[in-house]
Scaffold this active site. Sequence first.
Site, PDB file in Angstrom:
ATOM      1  N   ASP A  21       0.179  76.754 -19.689  1.00  0.00           N
ATOM      2  CA  ASP A  21      -0.292  78.164 -19.354  1.00  0.00           C
ATOM      3  C   ASP A  21       0.568  79.246 -19.102  1.00  0.00           C
ATOM      4  O   ASP A  21       1.538  79.154 -18.751  1.00  0.00           O
ATOM      5  CB  ASP A  21      -1.256  77.897 -18.321  1.00  0.00           C
ATOM      6  CG  ASP A  21      -2.039  79.071 -17.707  1.00  0.00           C
ATOM      7  OD1 ASP A  21      -2.206  80.206 -18.493  1.00  0.00           O
ATOM      8  OD2 ASP A  21      -2.128  79.319 -16.332  1.00  0.00           O
ATOM      9  N   ASN A  23      -0.408  82.448 -19.089  1.00  0.00           N
ATOM     10  CA  ASN A  23      -1.013  83.708 -18.214  1.00  0.00           C
ATOM     11  C   ASN A  23      -1.201  83.434 -16.835  1.00  0.00           C
ATOM     12  O   ASN A  23      -2.199  84.365 -16.152  1.00  0.00           O
ATOM     13  CB  ASN A  23      -2.076  84.493 -19.125  1.00  0.00           C
ATOM     14  CG  ASN A  23      -3.223  83.630 -19.398  1.00  0.00           C
ATOM     15  OD1 ASN A  23      -3.218  82.673 -18.606  1.00  0.00           O
ATOM     16  ND2 ASN A  23      -4.301  84.166 -19.994  1.00  0.00           N
ATOM     17  N   ASP A  25      -3.718  81.729 -15.590  1.00  0.00           N
ATOM     18  CA  ASP A  25      -5.261  81.572 -15.396  1.00  0.00           C
ATOM     19  C   ASP A  25      -5.557  80.122 -15.156  1.00  0.00           C
ATOM     20  O   ASP A  25      -6.613  79.689 -14.715  1.00  0.00           O
ATOM     21  CB  ASP A  25      -6.137  82.132 -16.380  1.00  0.00           C
ATOM     22  CG  ASP A  25      -6.001  81.484 -17.794  1.00  0.00           C
ATOM     23  OD1 ASP A  25      -5.255  80.561 -17.755  1.00  0.00           O
ATOM     24  OD2 ASP A  25      -6.892  81.682 -18.688  1.00  0.00           O
ATOM     25  N   ASP A  29      -2.950  77.571 -23.084  1.00  0.00           N
ATOM     26  CA  ASP A  29      -3.079  78.672 -24.271  1.00  0.00           C
ATOM     27  C   ASP A  29      -2.209  78.549 -25.148  1.00  0.00           C
ATOM     28  O   ASP A  29      -1.169  77.883 -25.252  1.00  0.00           O
ATOM     29  CB  ASP A  29      -3.429  79.889 -23.750  1.00  0.00           C
ATOM     30  CG  ASP A  29      -2.120  80.312 -22.792  1.00  0.00           C
ATOM     31  OD1 ASP A  29      -1.061  80.125 -23.108  1.00  0.00           O
ATOM     32  OD2 ASP A  29      -2.364  80.761 -21.515  1.00  0.00           O
ATOM     33  N   ASP A  98      -8.671  70.719 -35.122  1.00  0.00           N
ATOM     34  CA  ASP A  98      -9.811  69.924 -34.965  1.00  0.00           C
ATOM     35  C   ASP A  98     -10.987  70.409 -35.705  1.00  0.00           C
ATOM     36  O   ASP A  98     -11.195  71.552 -35.704  1.00  0.00           O
ATOM     37  CB  ASP A  98     -10.093  69.852 -33.430  1.00  0.00           C
ATOM     38  CG  ASP A  98     -10.459  68.320 -33.044  1.00  0.00           C
ATOM     39  OD1 ASP A  98     -11.332  67.767 -33.677  1.00  0.00           O
ATOM     40  OD2 ASP A  98      -9.718  68.030 -32.256  1.00  0.00           O
ATOM     41  N   ASP A 197     -13.761  65.330 -36.341  1.00  0.00           N
ATOM     42  CA  ASP A 197     -14.317  64.807 -35.187  1.00  0.00           C
ATOM     43  C   ASP A 197     -15.501  64.156 -35.482  1.00  0.00           C
ATOM     44  O   ASP A 197     -16.237  64.643 -36.338  1.00  0.00           O
ATOM     45  CB  ASP A 197     -14.475  66.112 -34.136  1.00  0.00           C
ATOM     46  CG  ASP A 197     -15.119  65.492 -32.838  1.00  0.00           C
ATOM     47  OD1 ASP A 197     -14.392  65.127 -32.033  1.00  0.00           O
ATOM     48  OD2 ASP A 197     -16.351  65.736 -32.788  1.00  0.00           O
ATOM     49  N   GLU A 255     -11.839  60.799 -37.162  1.00  0.00           N
ATOM     50  CA  GLU A 255     -12.204  59.853 -36.127  1.00  0.00           C
ATOM     51  C   GLU A 255     -13.251  58.958 -36.687  1.00  0.00           C
ATOM     52  O   GLU A 255     -14.377  59.449 -36.823  1.00  0.00           O
ATOM     53  CB  GLU A 255     -12.481  60.732 -35.053  1.00  0.00           C
ATOM     54  CG  GLU A 255     -12.870  59.945 -33.769  1.00  0.00           C
ATOM     55  CD  GLU A 255     -13.487  60.845 -32.530  1.00  0.00           C
ATOM     56  OE1 GLU A 255     -13.410  60.458 -31.406  1.00  0.00           O
ATOM     57  OE2 GLU A 255     -14.385  61.478 -32.790  1.00  0.00           O
ATOM     58  N   HIS A 330      -7.253  62.354 -26.103  1.00  0.00           N
ATOM     59  CA  HIS A 330      -7.872  63.032 -25.086  1.00  0.00           C
ATOM     60  C   HIS A 330      -9.090  62.497 -24.497  1.00  0.00           C
ATOM     61  O   HIS A 330      -9.739  62.957 -23.577  1.00  0.00           O
ATOM     62  CB  HIS A 330      -8.271  64.541 -25.464  1.00  0.00           C
ATOM     63  CG  HIS A 330      -9.129  64.409 -26.601  1.00  0.00           C
ATOM     64  ND1 HIS A 330      -8.560  64.132 -27.801  1.00  0.00           N
ATOM     65  CD2 HIS A 330     -10.325  64.903 -26.347  1.00  0.00           C
ATOM     66  CE1 HIS A 330      -9.756  64.147 -28.581  1.00  0.00           C
ATOM     67  NE2 HIS A 330     -10.801  64.704 -27.873  1.00  0.00           N
ATOM     68  N   ASP A 331      -9.545  61.277 -25.243  1.00  0.00           N
ATOM     69  CA  ASP A 331     -10.668  60.715 -24.672  1.00  0.00           C
ATOM     70  C   ASP A 331     -10.140  59.259 -23.867  1.00  0.00           C
ATOM     71  O   ASP A 331     -11.178  58.522 -23.667  1.00  0.00           O
ATOM     72  CB  ASP A 331     -11.567  60.263 -25.883  1.00  0.00           C
ATOM     73  CG  ASP A 331     -11.875  61.393 -26.696  1.00  0.00           C
ATOM     74  OD1 ASP A 331     -12.309  62.420 -25.940  1.00  0.00           O
ATOM     75  OD2 ASP A 331     -12.238  61.296 -27.795  1.00  0.00           O
TER      76      ASP A 331
HETATM   77  C1  GLC Z   1     -14.878  63.138 -30.040  1.00  0.00           C
HETATM   78  C2  GLC Z   1     -14.128  63.769 -29.331  1.00  0.00           C
HETATM   79  C3  GLC Z   1     -14.500  64.094 -27.943  1.00  0.00           C
HETATM   80  C4  GLC Z   1     -15.967  64.699 -27.897  1.00  0.00           C
HETATM   81  C5  GLC Z   1     -16.758  64.069 -28.630  1.00  0.00           C
HETATM   82  C6  GLC Z   1     -17.900  65.041 -29.385  1.00  0.00           C
HETATM   83  O1  GLC Z   1     -15.089  61.899 -29.595  1.00  0.00           O
HETATM   84  O2  GLC Z   1     -12.834  63.182 -29.403  1.00  0.00           O
HETATM   85  O3  GLC Z   1     -13.661  64.437 -26.995  1.00  0.00           O
HETATM   86  O4  GLC Z   1     -16.392  64.835 -26.585  1.00  0.00           O
HETATM   87  O5  GLC Z   1     -16.063  63.672 -29.989  1.00  0.00           O
HETATM   88  O6  GLC Z   1     -17.344  66.161 -30.003  1.00  0.00           O
END
Ligand code: GLC
Length: 557
Positions: A21, A23, A25, A29, A98, A197, A255, A330-331
């Site tokens: 971050d 700034n 908040d 970013d 993404d 995605d 993905e 991140h999932d």
């Molecule tokens: C993918 C992303 C996930 C998101 C989902 C819906 O699986 O990695 O984070 O919630 O798609 O876009």
Amino acid sequence: MKQPWWKSAVAYQIYPRSFKDSNGDGVGDIRGIIEKLDHLQDLGIDVVWISPLYKSPMDDCGYDISDYYAIDPLFGTNEDMYELIDEAKKRGIKIIMDLVINHCSDEHEWFQKALADPTCEEADYFYFRESKDGPPNNWRSMFGGSVWENVGGDRYYMHLFGKKQPDLNWENPKLREKLYENIRWWLDRGIAGFRVDAIVHIKKDPTLASREPQWDGMCGLLDCARNYPGINDFLAEMRDKAFTGYDVECMTVAEAPGVPQEELKFYVGENGFFSMLFDFTYSEINLWNAGWECARPKEDIPTTELRDSIYKHILDAQEVGWTAVYLENHDYSRSVNKYLPTGDQRDYHGVTMLATMYMNLRGTPFIYQGQEIGSTNIIFNSIDEVNDISTLNNWRGWTAAGLPLEQKMAGLQYSRDQNRIPMQWTAGENAGFTTGKAWLPINPNHVEINVEAQQNDPNSVLSYYKKLVKARKESVVSDALSLGDFEPVLLEDGDIIAYKRIGETSSALVINNYLKAEHEVTLPCAVKSVVLSNYDDVAIEGDKLILKPYQAIVFEI
Ligand code: GLC
């Protein structure tokens, strides 16, 4: 033969909300990313995938896009983004964005128009259906509940993910053209490609027929809206109209869970739809047929099961083309929690063994932010500490099903927010992530696990990751480790994960002792030199190799 750049690249994933971050908040970013590019350069990263930065109401943290052309003010401006692309380029780093095009946000202009006027062009960009007696079918959304949301009267729209993520109707050619236009617009701005995605969901069974009801009267999406026949036409068109024709070959990572083996060649074979894909089998090995509330710790997952599921995908992909390898994103929750037995999450040798095991597989390796310092899960003490839409939905489902609190709390520890808590830069306040109040809890172990403490320590996890990257790029076996063929060895030994990489000009043997105990193996071939190990010494007696607890070794052979 000249190979595309992305095959020998090492990739890194940034989850922008939690990287840095700039700034105060409390949310990461773009300027924060620029500040930290040197860290990525030091690590030897070639390409960075950044989770969505586009304008979004943030219901699914940016995976719900309301304007595909604009950067969300939370992350900065479009100018910041262009500067990031330039600054990264100066350091030899490419950026991929993404691409979230299975759905957009209900706040996207198209959806707003479609809501207001069911006869407008945009209405057909979505799946609107009329139904007199409840949802038009029994499909269950990925985040729980029906895929249908009522918008008044008999009118419903479909969302395979959250309610605020209406699915786009890929059957509409005008919509497809708009999506391709957007893709090219960003490629023209200098990005090197996309992580794509949820792409296996863009084709739905056109009859939208209900399926055999399961426990809740609904059905999963596997048979009706994942890798559904006909999807290949859309993917081929997107490759040809959107991804092709750039000087620097565009890198695309799909993905793509559950692609049938016979289809894999179309995805990642010669002139495939994508450069590589993320398979889910080994990354969800702890969840087989169950949810987070029933997840298995590593001590309940035989090493052979883990090895075989990894090898299956690597070998399938090798038969036809290329793939991506990863332990985290991140999932998921942290890999050291998933793939190491309880208690060993901070065992230096365990952590570096895991890294050696996957980073040398055949495919482009992805390192998820924080993985390079051995970040671990945090303990969530209450559902109030998390933000993630799917965790909140799961929690509601568990409560409705009457799960005991203890089991709900156990499930909570697998929340996607495990990997979304802030990056640990320093031992100082807020882990050096922000000067404000971070949007998710900071892991208290940042006082010990952080970049600053590790960057000048030759014995840190971070220094070891740097060595792994270097071995792939500039060592006697770099050609083998980056591009070489993959060949499993020592399969009869269920406690180790070992394989060869056979390149054009060099070959390597990678041996990982998955036991926290000494373990003897017979070398499958003669070895020339030790390229890398997570111990100072390597004990060989004749053709016997005596591995130390969690020892990992890369040999030149
Ligand atoms: C993918 C992303 C996930 C998101 C989902 C819906 O699986 O990695 O984070 O919630 O798609 O876009």
